[in-house]
Write a protein that holds these residues in place. Structure first.
Motif, PDB file in Angstrom:
ATOM      1  N   ARG A 295      -5.158   7.403 -13.092  1.00  0.00           N
ATOM      2  CA  ARG A 295      -3.921   7.496 -12.308  1.00  0.00           C
ATOM      3  C   ARG A 295      -4.128   7.310 -10.803  1.00  0.00           C
ATOM      4  N   ASP A 296      -5.383   7.322 -10.340  1.00  0.00           N
ATOM      5  CA  ASP A 296      -5.644   7.092  -8.918  1.00  0.00           C
ATOM      6  C   ASP A 296      -6.328   5.752  -8.658  1.00  0.00           C
ATOM      7  N   ASP A 297      -6.397   4.887  -9.670  1.00  0.00           N
ATOM      8  CA  ASP A 297      -7.010   3.564  -9.526  1.00  0.00           C
ATOM      9  C   ASP A 297      -6.010   2.643  -8.818  1.00  0.00           C
ATOM     10  N   GLU A 298      -6.223   2.413  -7.532  1.00  0.00           N
ATOM     11  CA  GLU A 298      -5.252   1.672  -6.722  1.00  0.00           C
ATOM     12  C   GLU A 298      -5.133   0.215  -7.147  1.00  0.00           C
ATOM     13  N   ASP A 299      -6.223  -0.392  -7.598  1.00  0.00           N
ATOM     14  CA  ASP A 299      -6.154  -1.779  -8.054  1.00  0.00           C
ATOM     15  C   ASP A 299      -5.278  -1.891  -9.301  1.00  0.00           C
ATOM     16  N   MET A 300      -5.444  -0.942 -10.206  1.00  0.00           N
ATOM     17  CA  MET A 300      -4.641  -0.936 -11.432  1.00  0.00           C
ATOM     18  C   MET A 300      -3.169  -0.665 -11.106  1.00  0.00           C
ATOM     19  N   ILE A 301      -2.930   0.255 -10.201  1.00  0.00           N
ATOM     20  CA  ILE A 301      -1.553   0.571  -9.800  1.00  0.00           C
ATOM     21  C   ILE A 301      -0.880  -0.657  -9.199  1.00  0.00           C
ATOM     22  N   LEU A 302      -1.597  -1.348  -8.315  1.00  0.00           N
ATOM     23  CA  LEU A 302      -1.032  -2.540  -7.674  1.00  0.00           C
ATOM     24  C   LEU A 302      -0.736  -3.628  -8.696  1.00  0.00           C
ATOM     25  N   TRP A 303      -1.630  -3.777  -9.692  1.00  0.00           N
ATOM     26  CA  TRP A 303      -1.413  -4.798 -10.718  1.00  0.00           C
ATOM     27  C   TRP A 303      -0.129  -4.529 -11.502  1.00  0.00           C
TER      28      TRP A 303
ATOM     29  N   GLN B  47       0.824  -1.203   0.000  1.00  0.00           N
ATOM     30  CA  GLN B  47       0.000   0.000   0.000  1.00  0.00           C
ATOM     31  C   GLN B  47       0.861   1.256   0.000  1.00  0.00           C
ATOM     32  N   LYS B  48       1.982   1.205   0.691  1.00  0.00           N
ATOM     33  CA  LYS B  48       2.900   2.355   0.701  1.00  0.00           C
ATOM     34  C   LYS B  48       3.426   2.630  -0.709  1.00  0.00           C
ATOM     35  N   LEU B  49       3.755   1.561  -1.431  1.00  0.00           N
ATOM     36  CA  LEU B  49       4.252   1.727  -2.797  1.00  0.00           C
ATOM     37  C   LEU B  49       3.155   2.258  -3.715  1.00  0.00           C
ATOM     38  N   VAL B  50       1.935   1.774  -3.509  1.00  0.00           N
ATOM     39  CA  VAL B  50       0.797   2.265  -4.302  1.00  0.00           C
ATOM     40  C   VAL B  50       0.613   3.760  -4.081  1.00  0.00           C
ATOM     41  N   MET B  51       0.657   4.191  -2.815  1.00  0.00           N
ATOM     42  CA  MET B  51       0.490   5.610  -2.504  1.00  0.00           C
ATOM     43  C   MET B  51       1.642   6.437  -3.069  1.00  0.00           C
ATOM     44  N   GLU B  52       2.824   5.863  -3.061  1.00  0.00           N
ATOM     45  CA  GLU B  52       3.988   6.563  -3.625  1.00  0.00           C
ATOM     46  C   GLU B  52       3.797   6.807  -5.119  1.00  0.00           C
ATOM     47  N   ILE B  53       3.271   5.800  -5.818  1.00  0.00           N
ATOM     48  CA  ILE B  53       3.016   5.946  -7.252  1.00  0.00           C
ATOM     49  C   ILE B  53       1.899   6.951  -7.506  1.00  0.00           C
TER      50      ILE B  53
ATOM     51  N   PHE C 217       7.463  -4.866  -8.301  1.00  0.00           N
ATOM     52  CA  PHE C 217       7.428  -3.848  -7.259  1.00  0.00           C
ATOM     53  C   PHE C 217       8.488  -2.755  -7.409  1.00  0.00           C
ATOM     54  N   SER C 218       8.903  -2.542  -8.635  1.00  0.00           N
ATOM     55  CA  SER C 218       9.781  -1.402  -8.926  1.00  0.00           C
ATOM     56  C   SER C 218       8.902  -0.189  -9.217  1.00  0.00           C
ATOM     57  N   VAL C 219       8.977   0.819  -8.378  1.00  0.00           N
ATOM     58  CA  VAL C 219       8.138   2.004  -8.526  1.00  0.00           C
ATOM     59  C   VAL C 219       8.399   2.702  -9.854  1.00  0.00           C
ATOM     60  N   GLU C 220       9.650   2.908 -10.205  1.00  0.00           N
ATOM     61  CA  GLU C 220       9.987   3.620 -11.440  1.00  0.00           C
ATOM     62  C   GLU C 220       9.492   2.862 -12.674  1.00  0.00           C
ATOM     63  N   ASP C 221       9.727   1.557 -12.693  1.00  0.00           N
ATOM     64  CA  ASP C 221       9.288   0.753 -13.840  1.00  0.00           C
ATOM     65  C   ASP C 221       7.769   0.714 -13.935  1.00  0.00           C
ATOM     66  N   ALA C 222       7.105   0.618 -12.779  1.00  0.00           N
ATOM     67  CA  ALA C 222       5.647   0.578 -12.769  1.00  0.00           C
ATOM     68  C   ALA C 222       5.062   1.898 -13.260  1.00  0.00           C
ATOM     69  N   VAL C 223       5.639   3.010 -12.829  1.00  0.00           N
ATOM     70  CA  VAL C 223       5.168   4.332 -13.257  1.00  0.00           C
ATOM     71  C   VAL C 223       5.298   4.479 -14.769  1.00  0.00           C
ATOM     72  N   THR C 224       6.428   4.052 -15.310  1.00  0.00           N
ATOM     73  CA  THR C 224       6.672   4.163 -16.752  1.00  0.00           C
ATOM     74  C   THR C 224       5.637   3.366 -17.538  1.00  0.00           C
ATOM     75  N   LYS C 225       5.418   2.116 -17.151  1.00  0.00           N
ATOM     76  CA  LYS C 225       4.492   1.255 -17.887  1.00  0.00           C
ATOM     77  C   LYS C 225       3.044   1.680 -17.654  1.00  0.00           C
ATOM     78  N   LEU C 226       2.731   2.084 -16.438  1.00  0.00           N
ATOM     79  CA  LEU C 226       1.375   2.504 -16.102  1.00  0.00           C
ATOM     80  C   LEU C 226       0.997   3.780 -16.835  1.00  0.00           C
ATOM     81  N   THR C 227       1.925   4.729 -16.892  1.00  0.00           N
ATOM     82  CA  THR C 227       1.681   5.986 -17.599  1.00  0.00           C
ATOM     83  C   THR C 227       1.379   5.735 -19.071  1.00  0.00           C
TER      84      THR C 227
END
Length: 269
Positions: free
Chosen positions: A75-83, A51-57, A90-100
């Protein structure tokens, strides 16, 4: 976590003490401890830490990508962010890049605007549909009938819209606790006029970039000889998804993936 590491250190020392195991050096002990530490990190991530990582993203997306939409699949869909966090280990930077990239694609493609009516004309060809029943592993089933796909005369944009609409529909039918769907390419009657490398690449690309790890398995059913050179061209483009492909017979589909009651009509004969 620190307690686990201390226990791992103590265990490694007991097992690899010079009096007990002279073949292990201090270097081996340190490597063993590090390996155990990262193993624990990769296999078990506490919900609080996730959850901390989700909030960070979420905060990062709000700060750096404010123009991205909010709400479901935003961008605030926590389920999508966690997926996407899980997908990127669980790499924040990689997740942000792909999620964006995924959120921008959904916005530009108009995923939220797709409806049964908007794809009705191409869907009437019967070239692709979501089966009414789950398979034996409780997965929604997306079926593509390749012999009804004619790239020379059918609008490629309409094909892509139908594809995305059906993926969204299949995912909406996931039972609680299930995360993946089954894809079936019925290649019976497939001929050169049905070949479409561009569309096949598009299909696997959107699963890789925008619906990661949602495709559990892909069945290529009764692939004729003419399909083999196409597969050899496409396979290197599919990245890790190539390993999900299984070439099988219609009989295998009947016996291993459905019951008599849930078998798709196309496979009843």
């Amino acid at each position: 976590m620190s307690l686990l590491i201390r226990e791992a250190s103590a265990m490694a020392f007991r097992l690899c003490h010079p009096l007990r195991c002279s073949s292990f050096s201090p270097v081996h002990v340190r490597k063993s401890i590090l390996a155990r530490k990262f193993s624990v990190r990769n296999q078990i991530l506490e919900p609080i830490e996730s959850q901390k990582l989700v909030m960070e993203i979420k905060e990062k997306l709000e700060r750096d990508h404010l123009s991205l939409p909010l709400g479901k699949n935003g961008r605030d869909d926590e389920d999508m962010i966690l997926w996407f966090l899980k997908d990127r280990k669980f790499s924040v930077e990689d997740a942000v890049t792909k999620l964006t990239k995924a959120i921008k694609w959904r916005q530009e493609f108009g995923v939220s605007e797709l409806s049964k009516e908007s794809v009705e004309s191409i869907a009437e060809t019967g070239k692709a549909y979501v089966h009414d029943f789950l398979d034996v592993n409780d997965r929604p089933v997306l079926i593509v009938v390749a012999s009804k796909h004619f790239p020379a005369t059918q609008d490629p944009t309409e094909n892509e819209k139908l594809c995305v609409f059906l993926i969204e529909k299949a995912l909406s039918e996931l039972p609680a606790g299930k995360e993946q769907i089954l894809g079936i390419f019925d290649l019976r009657g497939f001929g050169p006029e049905n070949a479409d490398i561009k569309f096949l690449t598009f299909l696997f690309d959107i699963f890789y970039y925008y619906y990661p790890k949602r495709l559990g398995e892909v069945l290529f059913v009764d692939a004729p000889f003419v399909f083999q050179p196409i597969w050899q061209l496409v396979k290197p483009l599919l990245k890790s998804y190539a390993s999900l492909v299984r070439f099988c017979s219609a009989d295998t589909v009947r016996k291993e993936y459905f019951t008599e009651e849930t078998l798709p009509m196309d496979f009843r004969n």
